[in-house]
Structure formats: C-alpha cells, structure tokens
Design a protein around this motif. Structure first.
Motif, mmCIF file in Angstrom:
data_model
loop_
_atom_site.group_PDB
_atom_site.id
_atom_site.type_symbol
_atom_site.label_atom_id
_atom_site.label_comp_id
_atom_site.label_asym_id
_atom_site.label_seq_id
_atom_site.Cartn_x
_atom_site.Cartn_y
_atom_site.Cartn_z
ATOM 1 N N VAL A 171 3.329 -5.255 -6.361
ATOM 2 C CA VAL A 171 2.140 -4.548 -6.837
ATOM 3 C C VAL A 171 1.871 -3.353 -5.915
ATOM 4 C CG1 VAL A 171 -0.315 -4.698 -7.379
ATOM 5 C CG2 VAL A 171 1.165 -6.698 -7.710
ATOM 6 N N PRO A 172 2.120 -2.123 -6.388
ATOM 7 C CA PRO A 172 1.802 -0.945 -5.567
ATOM 8 C C PRO A 172 0.314 -0.618 -5.680
ATOM 9 C CG PRO A 172 2.817 -0.260 -7.629
ATOM 10 C CD PRO A 172 2.786 -1.754 -7.652
ATOM 11 N N LEU A 173 -0.362 -0.524 -4.545
ATOM 12 C CA LEU A 173 -1.789 -0.204 -4.530
ATOM 13 C C LEU A 173 -2.013 1.119 -3.806
ATOM 14 C CD1 LEU A 173 -3.402 -3.672 -3.675
ATOM 15 C CD2 LEU A 173 -3.187 -2.582 -5.913
ATOM 16 N N VAL B 203 1.584 -5.274 3.032
ATOM 17 C CA VAL B 203 2.475 -4.292 3.635
ATOM 18 C C VAL B 203 1.948 -2.914 3.234
ATOM 19 C CG1 VAL B 203 4.869 -3.456 3.739
ATOM 20 C CG2 VAL B 203 4.419 -5.886 3.421
ATOM 21 N N ALA B 204 2.150 -1.914 4.093
ATOM 22 C CA ALA B 204 1.676 -0.568 3.744
ATOM 23 C C ALA B 204 2.601 0.496 4.301
ATOM 24 C CB ALA B 204 0.257 -0.350 4.256
ATOM 25 N N TRP B 205 2.734 1.562 3.531
ATOM 26 C CA TRP B 205 3.439 2.767 3.972
ATOM 27 C C TRP B 205 2.492 3.555 4.855
ATOM 28 C CZ3 TRP B 205 8.101 5.426 2.989
ATOM 29 C CH2 TRP B 205 8.093 6.792 3.278
ATOM 30 N N GLY C 174 0.812 -1.212 0.000
ATOM 31 C CA GLY C 174 0.000 0.000 0.000
ATOM 32 C C GLY C 174 0.845 1.262 0.000
ATOM 33 N N ILE C 175 0.521 2.183 -0.927
ATOM 34 C CA ILE C 175 1.151 3.494 -0.991
ATOM 35 C C ILE C 175 0.035 4.537 -0.981
ATOM 36 C CG2 ILE C 175 3.201 2.703 -2.242
ATOM 37 C CD1 ILE C 175 1.853 3.695 -4.835
ATOM 38 N N THR C 176 0.363 5.793 -0.775
ATOM 39 C CA THR C 176 -0.696 6.810 -0.751
ATOM 40 C C THR C 176 -1.291 6.990 -2.147
ATOM 41 O OG1 THR C 176 0.975 8.556 -0.980
ATOM 42 C CG2 THR C 176 0.206 8.037 1.245
#
Length: 365
Positions: A194-196, A215-217, A167-169
């Motif tokens: 995979v950036p979501l 995983v997330a930022w 997870g990204i913003t």
C-alpha cells in the motif's frame, strides 16, 4: 575707360579683401571638393560605434520538488551564490512537496523548468510529452528506504515488503517509481503493498512516529533525523554510490534540471546561461567543505540542528556531478528500472536521445 587715382585704390582694396576671405575658408577646400570625408579607421572607428542595448532575457520560473531537500540543493545554492545574476538571469524558485507536482506545472506551462528526477522525462515521453534534461545534478537517488524500529525485526529483506504500508512523497513521483521497483525486485507485484503519500520532512517523520507507515522513502536531512530520534533504521541504501549500485544494478541519474523540449529549442541563450550557472555551482560543491556549503544556505534548512545538517550534507556530496553531464549508461539503466514494473514501456519505443542533452553543459563557461 580710365579710372582716377582714388578709384584705382578702391579696386585694389576690394581685391585684397577677397583674397583674405578666401584664405579664411569661405572657399571650398580640396577635401570638401573631393566629396564626403571617410569614416575613421581602426580603434577610432570602434570607439565611435554605438553600443548595442543589452538583450532583455525572459524571466525563468523553476519549480523544485522540495527546496530544502539536499538532493535538490544546487537550486537554492546557485541563487545564494549569485550565479543566476552573474549570467544576467532573473530566476524565481518555487517549492513543491513532490516532483510529480512540479512536472505537472511544467507541462501546464506554469513554469519553464523543474529541478527533479530525470526519470520523469522517460515516463512523460511514454505519455506523449517530450521533456529534456539539460543539467544532471546527481548520479544516484540520494535516498534511503527507512524501516520503522517498531517493525524492523519483521522486515529483513525485500520479500518482506509484501502487505506493508510504504510511505512515498506522492503518487507518480520518483519515490513511487523506485519503491515499485524494489517491491517487484523482492518477488512481489505493485499490488502487494500500500503506497501512502506522506510528503517529506515533518509530515514523513510524524507518519512514522504514529505508525501510519512501516517503511518510508526519505532523503537527507530527514533520514538523519529519523535515525537520531530512534524512529527508523536504514533498510535500503540508495544514497551512497555503492549502495545505489547494489540495489539498482548500476548508475541511476536522479536530480536534474529538465525543461520542455520546445522551450529548450526556442530559448537556447537562456538555457545556456542556466547551464553556466548550475555548472559553476556543481564545481563549487566539489571544491568546498560541507560546512562552507551549509553557510551559504538559509538557516531554516538546518531545522534547528546545524551539526546534523552538515553531517547529512557530507554524506550526500558524493552523489553530485562536478560538470552537469549525464553519466554514460545512466538513461539506459533508468529505462530498465522503470520497465520492470511498467512492462508496457517496452512497446512504447522510448527515444532516450530526446530525454536529455549534454549540449549546454559541454559549452558551459
């Protein structure tokens, strides 16, 4: 010709009247005869000089990549402390879920400034746009890569990010840049995960709860909330000075105020007053406790748990500068990190001197 007694008396009376009138000021005085009077000197002259009308400064619209995020706290805090008004500024703050959206609004001329990550100035110079950081808020990203507790036993190191939903913003945001770097550092390529785009705050928490991302930022206070609810655990620490230096290999200047370079050049008075206001806020933050700072912010920022918010804020305060200056070596480190996953930056010949300036914070009151 001889005058009679009565005639002599009349002449004598007329002459006397003439002398009286002259004494009353009908005749010019020596001062009048010598020309116009001189202006008063010294304090008298200053007292009678007209007061110039105050200069009306243009309104400043600043977009923030998430007003409620602690990494961007100086924006709202400056407003609530009254420092913009003290500087004679009319500032309107607006919030966007991601710094990349704010960056696009700046380039489109919709706003005059952005509170976001410094790395956007380097990224946009490579695309032909000159943006300039004028106040540096923080010396590290102030974030953590959080791993879902459902899969934390499977993800032990950076190589294990391969094939994961992260997870990204939003796409092209600073969170995207730094996740790319960490994935690459683990021996994978940016195509191996995979950036979501899941935003921040409530949408991020929901995405992790529902298993949409492994995983997330995340930044404070969301990271503390994820840990409190038992949803996720810290995987990579980019919040503490030690953790950020270990993960990135040096100081990574992050949250800042940046503007279009042309605007900075044409409006130095406005930029100077903004710098004055923000430096005062940074000094305030360095001399007050987390609870005192929290009391100056909107209660909705606490998300119903002030104690947790204060704890989150206390954990984040060390990232902030107290003078607004770009740390030595910071721009070089950011360029180095960006180049790892964007090799073409090496051929762009980025002029780092154009991406930031300490000119205004050096002169801040």
């Amino acid at each position: 010709m001889k005058l009679g007694r009565n005639a002599k008396l009349s002449v004598s009376v007329l002459m006397s009247l003439g002398l009286i009138l002259a004494g009353c000021g009908t005749a010019p005085t020596d001062k009048q005869a010598s020309g116009p009077t001189q202006a008063p000197k010294g304090n008298d002259q200053q007292a009678t000089a007209p007061t110039p009308a105050p200069v009306k400064l243009p309104k400043v619209n600043i977009m923030v990549g998430g007003l409620e995020k602690i990494i961007y706290l100086p924006a709202k805090l400056t407003e609530n402390l009254g420092y913009f008004k003290e500087e004679g500024l009319e500032v309107e703050l607006t919030s966007q879920a991601s710094g990349v959206n704010a960056e696009q609004a700046l380039i489109a001329g919709e706003v005059q400034g952005v509170v976001g990550f410094y790395d956007h100035t380097i990224d946009m110079q490579a695309k032909g746009k000159i943006l300039q950081e004028v106040v540096q808020f923080a010396t590290n990203p102030g974030a953590r890569l959080m791993v879902s507790n459902k899969v934390k036993d499977q993800i032990k190191g950076l190589p294990d990010l391969k094939g994961r939903n992260i997870g990204i913003t939003s796409s092209g945001a600073s969170s995207h840049f730094l996740v790319n770097y960490l994935v690459t550092k683990g021996g994978n390529s940016t195509k191996d995960y995979v950036p979501l785009a899941i935003g921040a705050g409530g949408t991020l928490v929901a995405a992790m709860e529902q298993g949409k991302v492994d995983v997330a930022w995340a930044t404070q206070p969301t990271t503390a909330l994820l840990e409190q609810k038992g949803i996720a655990t810290t995987f990579v620490d980019l919040e503490s000075q030690e953790g950020a230096k270990q993960a990135l290999g040096g100081t990574y200047p992050a949250s800042s105020l940046y503007m279009n370079a042309d605007y900075v050049k044409k409006n130095p008075e406005v930029v100077q007053r903004l710098a004055n206001a923000f430096v005062k806020t940074l000094k305030y933050m360095s001399t007050h406790k987390a609870e005192e700072i929290a009391d100056k912010l909107p209660k909705e920022y606490y998300a119903g748990d002030k104690d947790l918010y204060v704890k989150s804020l206390q954990a984040s305060l060390s990232m902030f500068t107290n003078d607004g200056k770009m740390p030595a070596g910071g721009p070089e480190k950011v360029l180095e990190v960006l180049t790892v996953f964007t090799p073409q930056l090496k051929d762009t010949k980025i002029d780092l001197a154009k991406t930031y300036t300490n000119e205004f914070v050096d002169k801040a009151k």
